[in-house]
Enzyme design. Structure first.
Site: not given
Length: 258
Positions: A143, A156
């Site tokens: 990501s 995350y």
């Protein structure tokens, strides 16, 4: 001739979103495709779709947060097809938490899905490749948030940043085994999971995609099929000798300032 002819590809988190897109794209390029995931119904539906189109395909029920299940998914593919030539780690957890309010349980959940799961999936796949003295290719779906991210993505970001470092470490360790390992730092992409996340955590309405796209340089979100095509390219020989690269797949330029 397809880019992945005669390749056996395992896609974790392959039942929806980017993972399902990669599975379809890999099948379209001639691969034998296995998908793993927690949800049996969409997994079996996707596999039926691929088989109907002429692809040898397998669904393996597995939760990558469980190391045993993650490694067993690789073993199931080897049992069914004889080997794993390529791995895509697309399973992910995107629940929210800041540095201040993240609980140990939420932190551990992110590590389990977004870092530990890919670690042990790679371990099992690389062991199979080494046992056969065969080359291979792995792509970790990471990501762009691993480069910093929003404050509400603290656990995350921690896990995905770890996965970026792991990608480089593993690529370096196995470069002379001809096992190429790369990562893709994807930006904001239109998926079923992202739709659910926006509605659950950000009270998004039906027009959230249009509103989000209006703020982006290209005027829209990224598309699953675009990410999938890039992943297939990285898996294939077309990407040459590239290994250890964590590539920004986004429409914003990180480090650029206005």
């Amino acid at each position: 001739m397809g880019l992945l002819d005669d390749r056996v590809v395992l896609v974790s988190g392959g039942t929806q979103g980017v993972g399902a897109g990669v599975a379809r794209a890999a099948a379209g390029e001639g691969a034998t495709v296995a998908v793993s995931g927690r949800r049996r119904e969409p997994g079996e539906k996707l596999v039926a779709e691929l088989r109907e189109a002429g692809t040898a395909a397998l669904f393996v029920p597995a939760d990558v947060a469980d190391v045993g299940q993650a490694q067993a998914s690789v073993a199931a593919v080897v049992t069914e097809f004889g080997r794993v030539d390529a791995l895509v780690t697309a399973a992910g957890l995107t629940s929210r938490g800041t540095l201040v309010d993240t609980t140990p349980e939420l932190f551990d959940a992110h590590i389990a899905v977004n870092l530990r799961g890919p670690f042990f999936l790679m371990q099992a796949a690389v062991r199979d490749m080494l046992s056969r003295g065969a080359p291979g290719s792995i792509v970790n779906v990471i990501s762009s948030s691993e480069l910093g991210g929003q404050p509400y993505l603290a656990p995350y970001v921690a896990a995905k940043a770890g996965l970026a470092g792991l990608t480089r470490n593993a690529a370096h360790a196995h470069r002379f085994d001809r096992i190429r390992i790369n990562g893709l730092d994807i930006g904001w992409t239109d998926t079923e999971g992202e739709d659910a996340t926006q509605r659950t955590f950000h009270a998004a309405q039906d027009d959230w995609r249009e509103r989000a796209g209006a703020r982006l340089p290209m005027g829209r979100l990224g598309r699953v099929e675009e990410v999938a095509a890039f992943v297939v390219f990285l898996l294939s020989d077309r990407s040459g000798v590239v290994t250890g690269s964590v590539i920004d797949w986004d429409q914003n330029v990180f480090g650029g300032l206005d």
